[in-house]
Design a protein around this motif. Structure first.
Motif, short mmCIF file in Angstrom:
data_model
loop_
_atom_site.label_atom_id
_atom_site.label_comp_id
_atom_site.label_asym_id
_atom_site.label_seq_id
_atom_site.Cartn_x
_atom_site.Cartn_y
_atom_site.Cartn_z
N VAL A 199 0.85 -1.19 0.00
CA VAL A 199 0.00 0.00 0.00
C VAL A 199 0.89 1.24 0.00
O VAL A 199 2.02 1.20 0.47
CB VAL A 199 -0.96 0.05 1.21
CG1 VAL A 199 -1.94 -1.11 1.18
CG2 VAL A 199 -0.22 0.07 2.51
N VAL A 200 0.36 2.32 -0.53
CA VAL A 200 1.08 3.59 -0.52
C VAL A 200 1.06 4.11 0.91
O VAL A 200 0.00 4.25 1.52
CB VAL A 200 0.44 4.60 -1.50
CG1 VAL A 200 1.12 5.96 -1.38
CG2 VAL A 200 0.51 4.08 -2.92
N GLN A 236 -5.64 3.01 0.96
CA GLN A 236 -4.91 1.76 0.73
C GLN A 236 -4.57 1.54 -0.73
O GLN A 236 -4.64 0.43 -1.25
CB GLN A 236 -5.70 0.54 1.22
CG GLN A 236 -6.58 0.70 2.43
CD GLN A 236 -5.88 1.23 3.65
OE1 GLN A 236 -4.78 0.82 3.95
NE2 GLN A 236 -6.50 2.15 4.34
N SER A 237 -4.19 2.60 -1.44
CA SER A 237 -3.91 2.50 -2.88
C SER A 237 -2.81 1.50 -3.17
O SER A 237 -1.82 1.41 -2.45
CB SER A 237 -3.50 3.87 -3.44
OG SER A 237 -4.57 4.77 -3.39
N ASP A 238 -2.99 0.76 -4.27
CA ASP A 238 -1.98 -0.18 -4.76
C ASP A 238 -0.93 0.65 -5.50
O ASP A 238 -1.25 1.33 -6.48
CB ASP A 238 -2.64 -1.18 -5.70
CG ASP A 238 -1.68 -2.23 -6.23
OD1 ASP A 238 -0.45 -2.05 -6.13
OD2 ASP A 238 -2.17 -3.25 -6.75
N PRO A 239 0.33 0.61 -5.07
CA PRO A 239 1.36 1.45 -5.71
C PRO A 239 1.67 1.05 -7.14
O PRO A 239 2.33 1.79 -7.86
CB PRO A 239 2.58 1.25 -4.81
CG PRO A 239 2.35 -0.02 -4.10
CD PRO A 239 0.87 -0.18 -3.97
N ASP A 240 1.18 -0.10 -7.59
CA ASP A 240 1.46 -0.59 -8.93
C ASP A 240 0.27 -0.50 -9.88
O ASP A 240 0.38 -0.93 -11.03
CB ASP A 240 1.95 -2.05 -8.86
CG ASP A 240 3.20 -2.19 -8.04
OD1 ASP A 240 4.10 -1.32 -8.17
OD2 ASP A 240 3.29 -3.14 -7.24
N ASP A 241 -0.86 0.03 -9.41
CA ASP A 241 -2.06 0.09 -10.25
C ASP A 241 -2.69 1.47 -10.21
O ASP A 241 -3.52 1.76 -9.34
CB ASP A 241 -3.07 -0.96 -9.77
CG ASP A 241 -4.31 -1.02 -10.65
OD1 ASP A 241 -4.33 -0.37 -11.73
OD2 ASP A 241 -5.27 -1.70 -10.25
N ALA A 301 6.23 6.18 -1.38
CA ALA A 301 6.67 5.32 -0.27
C ALA A 301 5.66 4.18 -0.13
O ALA A 301 4.45 4.41 -0.16
CB ALA A 301 6.77 6.12 1.02
N VAL A 302 6.17 3.00 0.01
CA VAL A 302 5.32 1.81 0.05
C VAL A 302 5.59 1.03 1.32
O VAL A 302 6.71 0.97 1.81
CB VAL A 302 5.61 0.91 -1.18
CG1 VAL A 302 4.82 -0.38 -1.12
CG2 VAL A 302 5.32 1.65 -2.47
N ARG A 303 4.54 0.45 1.86
CA ARG A 303 4.70 -0.48 2.98
C ARG A 303 3.83 -1.70 2.73
O ARG A 303 2.88 -1.65 1.96
CB ARG A 303 4.39 0.18 4.31
CG ARG A 303 2.94 0.47 4.55
CD ARG A 303 2.73 1.10 5.94
NE ARG A 303 1.36 1.48 6.12
CZ ARG A 303 0.43 0.69 6.66
NH1 ARG A 303 0.74 -0.52 7.08
NH2 ARG A 303 -0.82 1.09 6.79
N ARG A 304 4.16 -2.79 3.40
CA ARG A 304 3.41 -4.03 3.27
C ARG A 304 2.62 -4.24 4.56
O ARG A 304 3.10 -3.94 5.64
CB ARG A 304 4.35 -5.19 2.99
CG ARG A 304 5.11 -4.98 1.67
CD ARG A 304 5.80 -6.22 1.17
NE ARG A 304 4.91 -7.29 0.76
CZ ARG A 304 4.18 -7.33 -0.35
NH1 ARG A 304 4.21 -6.32 -1.18
NH2 ARG A 304 3.43 -8.36 -0.64
#
Length: 170
Positions: free
Chosen positions: A65-66, A72-77, A96-99
């Protein structure tokens, strides 16, 4: 050796739920194809409805997620990004991304429409003079599960909002 985190409650294993094959199939199909936009689960008390949802969420891999995005945006979509995040992405900004684990957000019976969809953040508007949105429960449940128990007890307009959201996929 298995280490158990005392802060996270134990979740009943999905595979241990017996006699609910239609329920489990419906949930799995929704995970495989999120375009289905939901599953309506009906059953008597004690038939493992919420247990199945929590157990399946616990099985799923972590999602990216961003960081700081309440939607909770998907950083790849880019198609599924919140407008603000999509604008940053289009401008070439490194996001910036976190899991994190897939969430199960429960909708309280007393939920109001503004709590479900979000509203204007009055505190920020009054203190700083900026218009910002305070995201609702739908934002928190995005890319996860929104669990609604006793849907028949919700106000009609809240149910309408939930149905519209599911139908539009937004």
């Amino acid at each position: 050796m298995v280490s158990i985190d005392p802060a996270s409650p134990a979740v009943y294993p999905f595979v241990a739920i017996v006699g609910q094959e239609t329920l489990k199939t419906g949930l799995i199909l929704n995970v495989v194809n999120p375009g289905l936009s939901g599953v309506l689960i009906r059953g008597e008390k004690g038939t493992a409805k919420s247990t199945a949802v929590r157990a399946l969420a616990d099985l799923l891999p972590e999602i990216a997620v961003v960081e700081g995005d309440p939607f909770q945006s998907d950083p790849d979509d880019p198609r599924g990004m919140a407008p603000e995040v999509r604008a940053r992405f289009a401008a070439g900004e490194a996001l910036a991304v976190r899991r994190r684990k897939v969430r199960v957000v429960e909708l309280p019976i007393s939920a109001t429409e503004d709590r479900v969809v979000g509203t204007l953040d009055l505190e920020t508007a009054l203190k700083e003079g900026r218009k910002t949105i305070e995201p609702g429960l739908l934002a928190a449940a995005n890319r996860g599960f929104l669990y609604v128990d006793e849907v028949n007890l919700l106000d009609d307009h809240v149910v309408d909002v939930l149905l519209d959201s599911a139908a539009m996929g937004v």
